[in-house]
Design an enzyme around this catalytic site. Structure first.
Site, mmCIF file in Angstrom:
data_model
loop_
_atom_site.group_PDB
_atom_site.id
_atom_site.type_symbol
_atom_site.label_atom_id
_atom_site.label_comp_id
_atom_site.label_asym_id
_atom_site.label_seq_id
_atom_site.Cartn_x
_atom_site.Cartn_y
_atom_site.Cartn_z
ATOM 1 N N TRP A 138 0.694 -1.092 -0.163
ATOM 2 C CA TRP A 138 -0.053 -0.179 0.168
ATOM 3 C C TRP A 138 0.807 1.130 -0.294
ATOM 4 C CZ3 TRP A 138 2.270 1.988 4.278
ATOM 5 C CH2 TRP A 138 2.432 1.089 5.285
ATOM 6 N N GLY A 211 6.120 -6.772 -0.946
ATOM 7 C CA GLY A 211 5.375 -6.678 0.253
ATOM 8 C C GLY A 211 6.543 -6.814 1.290
ATOM 9 N N SER A 212 5.790 -7.294 2.645
ATOM 10 C CA SER A 212 6.623 -7.836 3.615
ATOM 11 C C SER A 212 7.360 -9.209 3.329
ATOM 12 C CB SER A 212 5.657 -7.699 4.898
ATOM 13 O OG SER A 212 4.621 -8.776 4.649
ATOM 14 N N GLU A 233 10.196 -8.795 -3.801
ATOM 15 C CA GLU A 233 10.871 -7.506 -3.233
ATOM 16 C C GLU A 233 10.149 -6.993 -1.845
ATOM 17 O OE1 GLU A 233 13.074 -5.847 -5.095
ATOM 18 O OE2 GLU A 233 12.919 -7.063 -7.051
ATOM 19 N N CYS A 267 10.186 1.072 1.050
ATOM 20 C CA CYS A 267 11.128 -0.226 1.309
ATOM 21 C C CYS A 267 12.559 0.303 1.808
ATOM 22 C CB CYS A 267 10.827 -1.132 0.145
ATOM 23 S SG CYS A 267 11.412 -0.493 -1.293
HETATM 24 P P1 NAD Z 1 2.036 -7.441 2.987
HETATM 25 O O1 NAD Z 1 3.000 -8.297 2.930
HETATM 26 O O2 NAD Z 1 1.114 -7.360 4.012
HETATM 27 O O3 NAD Z 1 1.183 -7.416 1.651
HETATM 28 C C1 NAD Z 1 1.635 -7.053 0.477
HETATM 29 C C2 NAD Z 1 0.699 -7.694 -0.632
HETATM 30 O O4 NAD Z 1 0.331 -9.094 -0.497
HETATM 31 C C3 NAD Z 1 -0.716 -7.293 -0.491
HETATM 32 O O5 NAD Z 1 -1.341 -6.976 -1.710
HETATM 33 C C4 NAD Z 1 -1.679 -8.152 0.078
HETATM 34 O O6 NAD Z 1 -2.863 -8.391 -0.008
HETATM 35 C C5 NAD Z 1 -0.748 -9.375 -0.388
HETATM 36 N N1 NAD Z 1 -0.881 -10.910 0.514
HETATM 37 C C6 NAD Z 1 -1.149 -10.927 1.630
HETATM 38 N N2 NAD Z 1 -0.841 -12.448 1.893
HETATM 39 C C7 NAD Z 1 -1.182 -12.715 0.595
HETATM 40 C C8 NAD Z 1 -1.192 -14.332 0.535
HETATM 41 N N3 NAD Z 1 -1.186 -15.239 1.418
HETATM 42 N N4 NAD Z 1 -0.967 -14.535 -0.679
HETATM 43 C C9 NAD Z 1 -0.991 -13.726 -1.867
HETATM 44 N N5 NAD Z 1 -1.120 -12.117 -1.484
HETATM 45 C C10 NAD Z 1 -0.938 -11.853 -0.291
HETATM 46 O O7 NAD Z 1 2.749 -6.027 2.766
HETATM 47 P P2 NAD Z 1 2.435 -4.343 3.320
HETATM 48 O O8 NAD Z 1 1.954 -4.229 4.768
HETATM 49 O O9 NAD Z 1 1.005 -4.257 2.240
HETATM 50 O O10 NAD Z 1 3.497 -3.632 2.742
HETATM 51 C C11 NAD Z 1 4.522 -3.299 3.448
HETATM 52 C C12 NAD Z 1 5.729 -4.058 3.089
HETATM 53 O O11 NAD Z 1 6.155 -4.100 1.807
HETATM 54 C C13 NAD Z 1 7.117 -3.701 3.881
HETATM 55 O O12 NAD Z 1 7.615 -4.452 4.503
HETATM 56 C C14 NAD Z 1 7.881 -2.947 2.876
HETATM 57 O O13 NAD Z 1 9.421 -3.046 3.329
HETATM 58 C C15 NAD Z 1 7.616 -3.716 1.632
HETATM 59 N N6 NAD Z 1 7.940 -3.143 0.422
HETATM 60 C C16 NAD Z 1 8.829 -3.584 -0.490
HETATM 61 C C17 NAD Z 1 9.393 -2.986 -1.430
HETATM 62 C C18 NAD Z 1 10.632 -3.501 -2.129
HETATM 63 O O14 NAD Z 1 10.869 -3.169 -3.421
HETATM 64 N N7 NAD Z 1 11.351 -4.178 -1.804
HETATM 65 C C19 NAD Z 1 8.879 -1.691 -1.922
HETATM 66 C C20 NAD Z 1 7.640 -1.413 -1.110
HETATM 67 C C21 NAD Z 1 7.512 -2.096 -0.178
#
Ligand code: NAD
Length: 502
Positions: A138, A211-212, A233, A267
Protein backbone atom coordinates in the site's frame (compact mmCIF):
# COMPACT_ATOMS: atom_id res chain seq x y z
CA UNK A 1 -17.21 -9.26 -9.68
CA UNK A 2 -18.96 -10.95 -6.79
CA UNK A 3 -18.67 -11.34 -3.03
CA UNK A 4 -17.95 -8.69 -0.42
CA UNK A 5 -16.62 -5.16 -0.86
CA UNK A 6 -13.48 -3.42 0.41
CA UNK A 7 -14.19 -0.19 2.26
CA UNK A 8 -11.39 2.27 1.62
CA UNK A 9 -10.67 4.94 4.25
CA UNK A 10 -8.53 8.04 4.27
CA UNK A 11 -6.08 7.43 7.13
CA UNK A 12 -5.89 11.10 8.15
CA UNK A 13 -9.61 11.73 8.45
CA UNK A 14 -10.97 8.22 8.78
CA UNK A 15 -13.57 9.10 6.12
CA UNK A 16 -14.71 6.39 3.73
CA UNK A 17 -13.43 7.40 0.29
CA UNK A 18 -14.62 4.47 -1.75
CA UNK A 19 -15.73 0.87 -1.86
CA UNK A 20 -14.44 -1.75 -4.23
CA UNK A 21 -15.92 -5.17 -4.89
CA UNK A 22 -13.63 -8.01 -3.80
CA UNK A 23 -12.62 -10.25 -6.68
CA UNK A 24 -13.48 -13.88 -6.01
CA UNK A 25 -11.37 -16.77 -7.27
CA UNK A 26 -13.84 -17.11 -10.17
CA UNK A 27 -13.41 -13.42 -11.02
CA UNK A 28 -9.64 -13.90 -11.08
CA UNK A 29 -9.96 -16.95 -13.34
CA UNK A 30 -12.25 -15.05 -15.74
CA UNK A 31 -9.88 -12.08 -15.96
CA UNK A 32 -6.87 -14.34 -16.38
CA UNK A 33 -8.59 -16.15 -19.26
CA UNK A 34 -9.48 -12.89 -20.99
CA UNK A 35 -5.92 -11.61 -20.62
CA UNK A 36 -4.51 -14.85 -22.00
CA UNK A 37 -6.81 -14.60 -24.99
CA UNK A 38 -5.52 -11.09 -25.77
CA UNK A 39 -1.82 -11.72 -25.08
CA UNK A 40 -0.72 -13.41 -28.34
CA UNK A 41 -1.76 -10.37 -30.39
CA UNK A 42 0.05 -8.11 -27.90
CA UNK A 43 3.20 -10.20 -28.20
CA UNK A 44 2.86 -10.20 -31.99
CA UNK A 45 2.88 -6.40 -32.04
CA UNK A 46 6.55 -6.59 -31.13
CA UNK A 47 8.36 -4.01 -28.99
CA UNK A 48 7.78 -1.16 -31.40
CA UNK A 49 4.05 -1.85 -31.69
CA UNK A 50 3.78 -2.03 -27.91
CA UNK A 51 5.80 1.15 -27.55
CA UNK A 52 2.99 3.05 -29.25
CA UNK A 53 0.49 1.98 -26.58
CA UNK A 54 2.83 2.51 -23.66
CA UNK A 55 3.59 6.05 -24.82
CA UNK A 56 -0.13 6.71 -25.31
CA UNK A 57 -0.63 5.62 -21.73
CA UNK A 58 2.19 7.98 -20.78
CA UNK A 59 0.29 10.84 -22.49
CA UNK A 60 -2.84 9.83 -20.60
CA UNK A 61 -0.97 9.80 -17.29
CA UNK A 62 0.47 13.27 -17.94
CA UNK A 63 -3.00 14.55 -18.85
CA UNK A 64 -4.57 12.93 -15.77
CA UNK A 65 -1.80 13.73 -13.29
CA UNK A 66 -4.09 15.60 -10.94
CA UNK A 67 -6.75 12.92 -10.99
CA UNK A 68 -4.15 10.24 -10.24
CA UNK A 69 -2.58 12.29 -7.45
CA UNK A 70 -6.06 12.94 -6.00
CA UNK A 71 -6.76 9.19 -5.98
CA UNK A 72 -3.42 8.44 -4.32
CA UNK A 73 -4.01 11.08 -1.66
CA UNK A 74 -7.59 10.01 -1.02
CA UNK A 75 -6.59 6.51 0.06
CA UNK A 76 -3.13 7.16 1.56
CA UNK A 77 -3.35 10.77 2.83
CA UNK A 78 0.25 11.26 1.71
CA UNK A 79 1.48 14.73 0.85
CA UNK A 80 0.71 16.24 -2.54
CA UNK A 81 4.35 16.13 -3.58
CA UNK A 82 4.77 12.48 -2.55
CA UNK A 83 1.67 11.71 -4.64
CA UNK A 84 2.94 13.73 -7.62
CA UNK A 85 6.30 11.94 -7.41
CA UNK A 86 4.41 8.67 -8.02
CA UNK A 87 2.88 10.15 -11.16
CA UNK A 88 6.26 11.41 -12.40
CA UNK A 89 7.82 8.03 -11.68
CA UNK A 90 5.08 6.46 -13.82
CA UNK A 91 5.80 8.81 -16.71
CA UNK A 92 9.52 8.03 -16.42
CA UNK A 93 9.01 4.24 -16.32
CA UNK A 94 6.65 4.26 -19.30
CA UNK A 95 9.13 6.29 -21.36
CA UNK A 96 12.18 4.24 -20.45
CA UNK A 97 10.79 0.75 -21.02
CA UNK A 98 8.79 1.71 -24.11
CA UNK A 99 11.79 3.32 -25.78
CA UNK A 100 14.31 0.59 -24.94
CA UNK A 101 12.31 -2.61 -25.33
CA UNK A 102 13.35 -3.23 -28.96
CA UNK A 103 17.02 -3.14 -27.98
CA UNK A 104 16.57 -5.19 -24.80
CA UNK A 105 14.47 -7.93 -26.41
CA UNK A 106 16.40 -8.29 -29.66
CA UNK A 107 17.73 -11.78 -30.36
CA UNK A 108 21.29 -12.17 -29.12
CA UNK A 109 23.98 -14.00 -31.08
CA UNK A 110 26.65 -14.92 -28.55
CA UNK A 111 29.98 -16.09 -29.91
CA UNK A 112 30.57 -19.82 -29.39
CA UNK A 113 32.64 -20.46 -26.27
CA UNK A 114 35.21 -22.62 -28.08
CA UNK A 115 36.88 -22.48 -31.53
CA UNK A 116 35.53 -26.01 -32.08
CA UNK A 117 31.98 -24.62 -31.89
CA UNK A 118 32.53 -21.98 -34.56
CA UNK A 119 30.65 -24.30 -36.90
CA UNK A 120 27.49 -23.15 -35.11
CA UNK A 121 25.48 -19.94 -35.22
CA UNK A 122 23.98 -19.40 -31.77
CA UNK A 123 20.91 -17.38 -30.88
CA UNK A 124 19.19 -16.50 -27.60
CA UNK A 125 15.52 -15.61 -28.05
CA UNK A 126 13.39 -13.86 -25.41
CA UNK A 127 9.78 -14.99 -25.37
CA UNK A 128 7.47 -13.41 -22.78
CA UNK A 129 5.56 -15.35 -20.16
CA UNK A 130 1.97 -15.17 -21.21
CA UNK A 131 0.51 -13.78 -17.98
CA UNK A 132 2.47 -12.01 -15.25
CA UNK A 133 0.81 -11.56 -11.85
CA UNK A 134 1.84 -8.47 -9.90
CA UNK A 135 1.02 -8.23 -6.17
CA UNK A 136 1.81 -4.94 -4.44
CA UNK A 137 1.68 -3.26 -1.00
CA UNK A 138 0.00 0.00 0.00
CA UNK A 139 2.90 2.43 0.33
CA UNK A 140 2.85 3.62 -3.30
CA UNK A 141 -0.66 2.96 -4.63
CA UNK A 142 0.34 3.90 -8.19
CA UNK A 143 4.12 3.53 -8.44
CA UNK A 144 4.45 0.09 -6.88
CA UNK A 145 2.31 -1.57 -9.57
CA UNK A 146 3.85 0.53 -12.34
CA UNK A 147 7.39 -0.51 -11.36
CA UNK A 148 6.66 -4.05 -12.54
CA UNK A 149 3.58 -3.85 -14.72
CA UNK A 150 5.23 -1.52 -17.25
CA UNK A 151 8.32 -3.67 -17.90
CA UNK A 152 6.16 -6.81 -18.03
CA UNK A 153 3.85 -5.22 -20.62
CA UNK A 154 6.85 -3.90 -22.57
CA UNK A 155 8.24 -7.46 -22.61
CA UNK A 156 5.04 -8.66 -24.29
CA UNK A 157 3.29 -10.30 -21.35
CA UNK A 158 -0.25 -9.59 -20.21
CA UNK A 159 -0.48 -8.34 -16.63
CA UNK A 160 -2.94 -9.05 -13.85
CA UNK A 161 -2.36 -6.70 -10.92
CA UNK A 162 -3.59 -7.19 -7.38
CA UNK A 163 -2.89 -4.07 -5.34
CA UNK A 164 -3.09 -3.91 -1.57
CA UNK A 165 -6.56 -4.11 -0.08
CA UNK A 166 -5.64 -0.87 1.78
CA UNK A 167 -5.16 1.15 -1.44
CA UNK A 168 -7.18 -0.45 -4.26
CA UNK A 169 -8.57 2.75 -5.82
CA UNK A 170 -5.64 4.27 -7.71
CA UNK A 171 -4.78 1.15 -9.76
CA UNK A 172 -8.39 1.15 -10.99
CA UNK A 173 -7.85 4.69 -12.33
CA UNK A 174 -4.82 3.43 -14.27
CA UNK A 175 -6.80 0.43 -15.52
CA UNK A 176 -9.44 2.86 -16.76
CA UNK A 177 -6.70 4.88 -18.50
CA UNK A 178 -5.50 1.76 -20.33
CA UNK A 179 -9.08 1.18 -21.56
CA UNK A 180 -9.62 4.84 -22.48
CA UNK A 181 -6.63 4.96 -24.81
CA UNK A 182 -8.11 1.92 -26.56
CA UNK A 183 -5.11 -0.32 -25.85
CA UNK A 184 -5.37 -4.11 -26.33
CA UNK A 185 -7.00 -5.65 -23.23
CA UNK A 186 -3.81 -7.06 -21.73
CA UNK A 187 -3.84 -5.22 -18.40
CA UNK A 188 -6.39 -5.77 -15.65
CA UNK A 189 -6.72 -5.23 -11.93
CA UNK A 190 -8.29 -7.50 -9.32
CA UNK A 191 -9.12 -6.30 -5.84
CA UNK A 192 -8.94 -8.05 -2.49
CA UNK A 193 -6.53 -9.38 0.08
CA UNK A 194 -4.74 -12.70 0.62
CA UNK A 195 -7.43 -14.93 -0.97
CA UNK A 196 -7.49 -12.86 -4.15
CA UNK A 197 -3.68 -12.89 -4.17
CA UNK A 198 -3.68 -16.68 -3.80
CA UNK A 199 -6.05 -17.01 -6.76
CA UNK A 200 -3.77 -14.76 -8.80
CA UNK A 201 -0.81 -17.04 -8.03
CA UNK A 202 -2.87 -20.05 -9.14
CA UNK A 203 -3.64 -18.47 -12.49
CA UNK A 204 -0.51 -16.68 -13.69
CA UNK A 205 2.80 -17.80 -15.21
CA UNK A 206 5.18 -15.52 -13.31
CA UNK A 207 4.60 -13.81 -9.97
CA UNK A 208 6.20 -10.49 -9.12
CA UNK A 209 5.56 -9.77 -5.46
CA UNK A 210 6.35 -6.66 -3.43
CA UNK A 211 5.49 -6.63 0.25
CA UNK A 212 6.62 -7.81 3.66
CA UNK A 213 9.13 -10.60 4.20
CA UNK A 214 6.68 -12.95 6.03
CA UNK A 215 4.14 -12.68 3.19
CA UNK A 216 6.93 -13.00 0.62
CA UNK A 217 7.91 -16.33 2.12
CA UNK A 218 4.32 -17.60 1.74
CA UNK A 219 4.26 -16.41 -1.88
CA UNK A 220 7.52 -18.23 -2.56
CA UNK A 221 6.13 -21.46 -1.10
CA UNK A 222 2.91 -21.14 -3.13
CA UNK A 223 4.86 -20.50 -6.33
CA UNK A 224 7.20 -23.42 -5.65
CA UNK A 225 4.18 -25.75 -5.32
CA UNK A 226 3.15 -24.77 -8.85
CA UNK A 227 6.71 -24.44 -10.22
CA UNK A 228 5.82 -20.88 -11.11
CA UNK A 229 8.83 -18.57 -11.36
CA UNK A 230 8.70 -15.60 -9.04
CA UNK A 231 10.57 -12.59 -7.78
CA UNK A 232 10.19 -11.13 -4.28
CA UNK A 233 10.89 -7.50 -3.34
CA UNK A 234 10.56 -7.43 0.43
CA UNK A 235 11.24 -5.40 3.54
CA UNK A 236 14.37 -3.61 4.67
CA UNK A 237 16.15 -1.99 7.58
CA UNK A 238 18.46 0.23 5.62
CA UNK A 239 21.54 1.69 7.32
CA UNK A 240 23.22 5.01 6.66
CA UNK A 241 26.89 5.46 7.53
CA UNK A 242 28.13 8.98 8.23
CA UNK A 243 31.92 9.29 8.21
CA UNK A 244 33.90 12.04 9.84
CA UNK A 245 34.94 13.46 6.46
CA UNK A 246 31.32 13.85 5.23
CA UNK A 247 29.57 17.09 4.34
CA UNK A 248 27.43 17.01 7.49
CA UNK A 249 24.81 19.44 6.23
CA UNK A 250 24.17 17.34 3.14
CA UNK A 251 24.21 14.17 5.24
CA UNK A 252 21.64 15.59 7.69
CA UNK A 253 19.31 16.79 4.91
CA UNK A 254 19.75 13.64 2.83
CA UNK A 255 19.27 11.26 5.73
CA UNK A 256 16.20 13.12 6.98
CA UNK A 257 14.73 12.84 3.48
CA UNK A 258 15.71 9.18 3.07
CA UNK A 259 14.24 8.30 6.46
CA UNK A 260 11.08 10.39 6.36
CA UNK A 261 9.96 10.61 2.73
CA UNK A 262 6.48 9.13 2.39
CA UNK A 263 6.42 9.32 6.21
CA UNK A 264 9.09 6.62 6.31
CA UNK A 265 6.87 4.12 4.48
CA UNK A 266 9.36 3.24 1.81
CA UNK A 267 11.09 -0.11 1.40
CA UNK A 268 14.50 1.57 1.09
CA UNK A 269 13.80 4.03 3.87
CA UNK A 270 16.83 4.79 6.07
CA UNK A 271 16.02 3.11 9.38
CA UNK A 272 19.39 3.17 11.19
CA UNK A 273 22.21 5.72 11.19
CA UNK A 274 25.80 5.04 12.29
CA UNK A 275 27.93 8.14 12.83
CA UNK A 276 31.68 8.25 13.46
CA UNK A 277 32.38 9.53 16.97
CA UNK A 278 34.25 12.75 16.09
CA UNK A 279 31.24 14.20 14.21
CA UNK A 280 28.42 12.51 16.11
CA UNK A 281 27.32 15.51 18.22
CA UNK A 282 27.54 17.93 15.33
CA UNK A 283 25.61 15.61 12.98
CA UNK A 284 22.87 14.90 15.51
CA UNK A 285 22.42 18.63 16.19
CA UNK A 286 22.04 19.34 12.46
CA UNK A 287 19.64 16.42 11.98
CA UNK A 288 17.45 17.45 14.92
CA UNK A 289 17.37 21.07 13.77
CA UNK A 290 16.28 20.05 10.27
CA UNK A 291 13.71 17.48 11.42
CA UNK A 292 12.27 20.11 13.76
CA UNK A 293 11.48 22.33 10.74
CA UNK A 294 9.39 19.71 8.96
CA UNK A 295 5.65 20.22 8.57
CA UNK A 296 3.31 17.29 9.12
CA UNK A 297 -0.39 17.26 8.40
CA UNK A 298 -3.25 16.26 6.13
CA UNK A 299 -2.27 17.74 2.79
CA UNK A 300 -4.58 18.61 -0.08
CA UNK A 301 -3.59 20.02 -3.46
CA UNK A 302 -1.86 22.95 -1.77
CA UNK A 303 1.52 21.28 -1.06
CA UNK A 304 1.44 22.48 2.54
CA UNK A 305 3.20 19.58 4.27
CA UNK A 306 6.37 17.48 4.15
CA UNK A 307 4.95 14.45 5.97
CA UNK A 308 1.50 12.92 6.20
CA UNK A 309 0.07 10.30 8.53
CA UNK A 310 0.87 6.61 8.52
CA UNK A 311 -1.20 4.61 6.07
CA UNK A 312 -3.22 2.64 8.60
CA UNK A 313 -3.72 1.77 12.29
CA UNK A 314 -1.60 -1.40 12.05
CA UNK A 315 1.37 0.68 10.89
CA UNK A 316 0.80 3.20 13.69
CA UNK A 317 0.84 0.34 16.21
CA UNK A 318 4.21 -0.96 14.91
CA UNK A 319 5.89 2.45 14.95
CA UNK A 320 4.51 3.22 18.43
CA UNK A 321 5.74 -0.13 19.79
CA UNK A 322 9.25 0.31 18.37
CA UNK A 323 9.58 3.78 19.89
CA UNK A 324 8.03 2.80 23.26
CA UNK A 325 10.28 -0.27 23.54
CA UNK A 326 13.36 1.82 22.76
CA UNK A 327 12.45 4.51 25.30
CA UNK A 328 11.74 1.87 27.96
CA UNK A 329 15.18 0.33 27.30
CA UNK A 330 17.00 3.64 27.78
CA UNK A 331 16.79 5.44 24.42
CA UNK A 332 16.06 9.17 24.19
CA UNK A 333 13.73 10.81 21.67
CA UNK A 334 15.18 14.15 20.57
CA UNK A 335 12.11 14.90 18.45
CA UNK A 336 8.63 13.35 18.42
CA UNK A 337 8.39 10.18 20.49
CA UNK A 338 4.68 9.47 20.66
CA UNK A 339 1.61 9.47 18.39
CA UNK A 340 0.19 12.90 17.71
CA UNK A 341 -3.18 11.89 19.12
CA UNK A 342 -5.27 12.22 15.96
CA UNK A 343 -5.76 9.77 13.13
CA UNK A 344 -2.64 7.78 12.33
CA UNK A 345 -0.16 10.65 12.71
CA UNK A 346 3.22 9.87 14.27
CA UNK A 347 5.74 12.73 14.35
CA UNK A 348 9.24 12.36 12.94
CA UNK A 349 11.28 10.88 15.77
CA UNK A 350 15.06 11.06 16.15
CA UNK A 351 16.20 8.43 18.66
CA UNK A 352 19.63 8.28 20.31
CA UNK A 353 21.13 5.95 22.92
CA UNK A 354 19.84 3.02 20.86
CA UNK A 355 21.53 -0.34 20.31
CA UNK A 356 21.15 -3.66 18.52
CA UNK A 357 19.00 -5.21 21.26
CA UNK A 358 16.12 -2.85 20.39
CA UNK A 359 13.29 -3.53 17.93
CA UNK A 360 13.76 -0.02 16.46
CA UNK A 361 17.15 -1.26 15.17
CA UNK A 362 16.44 -4.89 14.38
CA UNK A 363 12.87 -4.96 12.97
CA UNK A 364 11.49 -3.10 9.97
CA UNK A 365 9.67 -0.03 11.35
CA UNK A 366 8.29 1.46 8.12
CA UNK A 367 7.64 4.79 9.77
CA UNK A 368 9.16 8.20 10.56
CA UNK A 369 11.85 7.14 13.02
CA UNK A 370 15.60 7.88 12.77
CA UNK A 371 17.58 5.87 15.34
CA UNK A 372 21.17 7.18 15.47
CA UNK A 373 24.17 5.32 16.95
CA UNK A 374 27.69 6.60 17.63
CA UNK A 375 30.44 4.30 16.27
CA UNK A 376 34.18 4.34 16.91
CA UNK A 377 35.21 4.06 13.28
CA UNK A 378 34.44 2.89 9.75
CA UNK A 379 35.01 -0.77 10.63
CA UNK A 380 32.44 -0.69 13.43
CA UNK A 381 29.97 1.13 11.18
CA UNK A 382 30.30 -1.58 8.51
CA UNK A 383 30.00 -4.39 11.07
CA UNK A 384 26.81 -2.91 12.57
CA UNK A 385 25.33 -1.99 9.19
CA UNK A 386 25.72 -5.65 8.14
CA UNK A 387 24.24 -6.93 11.41
CA UNK A 388 20.70 -7.39 10.05
CA UNK A 389 18.57 -10.11 8.52
CA UNK A 390 17.69 -7.59 5.80
CA UNK A 391 19.86 -6.36 2.92
CA UNK A 392 17.88 -4.01 0.70
CA UNK A 393 19.96 -0.83 0.44
CA UNK A 394 22.35 1.44 2.34
CA UNK A 395 23.88 4.87 2.07
CA UNK A 396 27.40 6.06 2.79
CA UNK A 397 28.17 9.72 3.47
CA UNK A 398 31.81 10.64 2.98
CA UNK A 399 34.06 13.30 1.48
CA UNK A 400 35.83 10.65 -0.58
CA UNK A 401 33.97 8.83 -3.33
CA UNK A 402 36.65 6.12 -3.51
CA UNK A 403 36.22 5.52 0.22
CA UNK A 404 32.47 5.32 -0.40
CA UNK A 405 32.99 2.69 -3.08
CA UNK A 406 35.36 0.71 -0.88
CA UNK A 407 32.77 0.64 1.91
CA UNK A 408 29.96 -0.18 -0.53
CA UNK A 409 31.89 -3.31 -1.52
CA UNK A 410 31.76 -4.49 2.10
CA UNK A 411 28.03 -3.93 2.64
CA UNK A 412 25.73 -6.93 2.22
CA UNK A 413 22.90 -5.07 0.52
CA UNK A 414 21.41 -4.88 -2.97
CA UNK A 415 22.10 -1.16 -3.50
CA UNK A 416 24.35 1.53 -2.05
CA UNK A 417 23.83 5.27 -2.52
CA UNK A 418 27.00 7.27 -1.96
CA UNK A 419 26.23 10.75 -0.61
CA UNK A 420 22.57 10.35 -1.46
CA UNK A 421 19.48 8.47 -0.36
CA UNK A 422 16.64 6.75 -2.25
CA UNK A 423 18.03 7.77 -5.64
CA UNK A 424 18.66 4.20 -6.83
CA UNK A 425 14.85 3.85 -7.05
CA UNK A 426 14.87 6.41 -9.85
CA UNK A 427 17.52 4.62 -11.90
CA UNK A 428 16.03 1.62 -13.74
CA UNK A 429 19.26 0.94 -15.59
CA UNK A 430 20.63 -0.59 -12.37
CA UNK A 431 18.99 -3.56 -10.61
CA UNK A 432 16.74 -3.14 -7.60
CA UNK A 433 16.57 -6.16 -5.36
CA UNK A 434 17.14 -7.28 -1.82
CA UNK A 435 19.74 -9.60 -0.33
CA UNK A 436 19.04 -11.80 2.69
CA UNK A 437 15.44 -11.58 3.91
CA UNK A 438 14.88 -8.56 1.67
CA UNK A 439 14.07 -10.66 -1.32
CA UNK A 440 14.97 -12.98 -4.14
CA UNK A 441 15.46 -11.75 -7.67
CA UNK A 442 15.68 -8.23 -9.02
CA UNK A 443 13.54 -5.77 -10.85
CA UNK A 444 15.00 -3.50 -13.55
CA UNK A 445 18.70 -3.44 -14.36
CA UNK A 446 18.40 -2.34 -18.01
CA UNK A 447 17.84 -5.30 -20.34
CA UNK A 448 17.41 -7.73 -17.43
CA UNK A 449 14.35 -5.74 -16.35
CA UNK A 450 12.50 -7.01 -19.44
CA UNK A 451 14.25 -10.35 -19.89
CA UNK A 452 13.13 -11.46 -16.41
CA UNK A 453 9.57 -11.53 -17.80
CA UNK A 454 10.66 -13.80 -20.64
CA UNK A 455 11.52 -17.41 -21.10
CA UNK A 456 14.84 -17.72 -22.85
CA UNK A 457 15.22 -20.00 -25.81
CA UNK A 458 18.54 -21.18 -27.21
CA UNK A 459 18.76 -21.92 -30.95
CA UNK A 460 21.74 -23.56 -32.58
CA UNK A 461 22.13 -23.90 -36.32
CA UNK A 462 24.98 -24.98 -38.58
CA UNK A 463 27.01 -22.08 -39.88
CA UNK A 464 28.77 -24.25 -42.50
CA UNK A 465 27.49 -26.91 -44.94
CA UNK A 466 26.78 -30.08 -42.96
CA UNK A 467 28.16 -33.63 -43.35
CA UNK A 468 25.90 -36.65 -43.30
CA UNK A 469 27.06 -37.41 -39.75
CA UNK A 470 28.74 -35.57 -36.88
CA UNK A 471 31.85 -37.18 -35.40
CA UNK A 472 30.22 -38.24 -32.14
CA UNK A 473 27.11 -39.79 -33.68
CA UNK A 474 26.54 -43.56 -33.73
CA UNK A 475 28.15 -45.93 -34.29
CA UNK A 476 30.88 -44.88 -31.86
CA UNK A 477 34.34 -44.87 -33.32
CA UNK A 478 37.34 -44.91 -30.91
CA UNK A 479 39.47 -43.36 -33.64
CA UNK A 480 37.17 -40.40 -34.23
CA UNK A 481 36.67 -39.98 -30.51
CA UNK A 482 40.43 -39.92 -29.94
CA UNK A 483 40.69 -37.09 -32.44
CA UNK A 484 37.87 -35.19 -30.74
CA UNK A 485 39.39 -35.75 -27.34
CA UNK A 486 42.73 -34.46 -28.55
CA UNK A 487 41.17 -31.36 -30.09
CA UNK A 488 38.95 -30.49 -27.10
CA UNK A 489 41.78 -31.03 -24.62
CA UNK A 490 44.07 -28.91 -26.73
CA UNK A 491 41.69 -25.92 -26.61
CA UNK A 492 40.32 -26.32 -23.05
CA UNK A 493 43.03 -27.74 -20.78
CA UNK A 494 46.21 -25.92 -19.81
CA UNK A 495 49.98 -26.49 -19.92
CA UNK A 496 51.26 -29.96 -20.74
CA UNK A 497 47.84 -31.48 -20.02
CA UNK A 498 46.64 -30.04 -23.30
CA UNK A 499 48.56 -32.88 -24.97
CA UNK A 500 47.49 -35.73 -22.68
CA UNK A 501 47.55 -36.98 -19.08
CA UNK A 502 50.88 -36.76 -17.21
P1 NAD B 1 2.04 -7.34 2.92
O1 NAD B 1 3.09 -8.37 2.77
O2 NAD B 1 1.15 -7.41 4.10
O3 NAD B 1 1.08 -7.34 1.66
C1 NAD B 1 1.57 -7.15 0.36
C2 NAD B 1 0.56 -7.68 -0.64
O4 NAD B 1 0.44 -9.09 -0.53
C3 NAD B 1 -0.86 -7.13 -0.48
O5 NAD B 1 -1.39 -6.88 -1.76
C4 NAD B 1 -1.59 -8.28 0.18
O6 NAD B 1 -2.98 -8.30 -0.05
C5 NAD B 1 -0.92 -9.47 -0.47
N1 NAD B 1 -0.99 -10.74 0.28
C6 NAD B 1 -0.98 -10.90 1.62
N2 NAD B 1 -1.00 -12.23 1.92
C7 NAD B 1 -1.02 -12.90 0.74
C8 NAD B 1 -1.05 -14.28 0.38
N3 NAD B 1 -1.04 -15.24 1.32
N4 NAD B 1 -1.08 -14.61 -0.93
C9 NAD B 1 -1.05 -13.64 -1.89
N5 NAD B 1 -1.05 -12.32 -1.60
C10 NAD B 1 -1.02 -11.95 -0.30
O7 NAD B 1 2.81 -5.93 2.84
P2 NAD B 1 2.22 -4.49 3.13
O8 NAD B 1 2.01 -4.34 4.60
O9 NAD B 1 1.09 -4.23 2.20
O10 NAD B 1 3.46 -3.57 2.65
C11 NAD B 1 4.54 -3.21 3.43
C12 NAD B 1 5.75 -4.08 3.12
O11 NAD B 1 6.12 -3.96 1.76
C13 NAD B 1 6.99 -3.65 3.89
O12 NAD B 1 7.61 -4.78 4.44
C14 NAD B 1 7.88 -3.02 2.83
O13 NAD B 1 9.24 -3.04 3.13
C15 NAD B 1 7.54 -3.83 1.65
N6 NAD B 1 7.93 -3.14 0.41
C16 NAD B 1 9.01 -3.61 -0.30
C17 NAD B 1 9.41 -2.96 -1.46
C18 NAD B 1 10.59 -3.45 -2.26
O14 NAD B 1 10.71 -3.08 -3.44
N7 NAD B 1 11.49 -4.24 -1.71
C19 NAD B 1 8.70 -1.84 -1.90
C20 NAD B 1 7.64 -1.39 -1.15
C21 NAD B 1 7.25 -2.05 0.00
Amino acid sequence: MSGDALEVRNPASGAVVGTVAISSADDVIAKAQALRAAQPAWEALGPSGRKKWLLRLQDWVVDHADELADAIQSESAKTRIDARVEVLFTVDQLGYWARNASKFLADQHPAPHSPLMRVKRLTTVYKPYQLVGVITPWNFPLAMGVADMVPALAAGAAVLHKPSEVTPLTPLVLERGWAEIGAPPVFAVVSGSAETGAALIDNTDYVQFTGSSPTGRKIGVACAERMTPYSLELGGKDPAIVLADADLDRAAYGIAYGALVNTGQLCISIERVYVEAPVYDKFVAKLVAHVGELRQGHDDRSNSFDLGPLANQAQLAIVTRHVEEALAAGATALTGGKPSGTGTFFPPTVLIDVDHTMSCITEETFGPTIPVMKVADEAEAIRLANDSIFGLSASVWTGSRSRGRRIAAQLTVGAVNINDSVINLFNPTVPHGGWGKSGTGYRWGGANGLRKYCRQQAITEPSLPTQMKEMLWFPYSPKKFAFMEWAMRAVSARGRRRFGPR
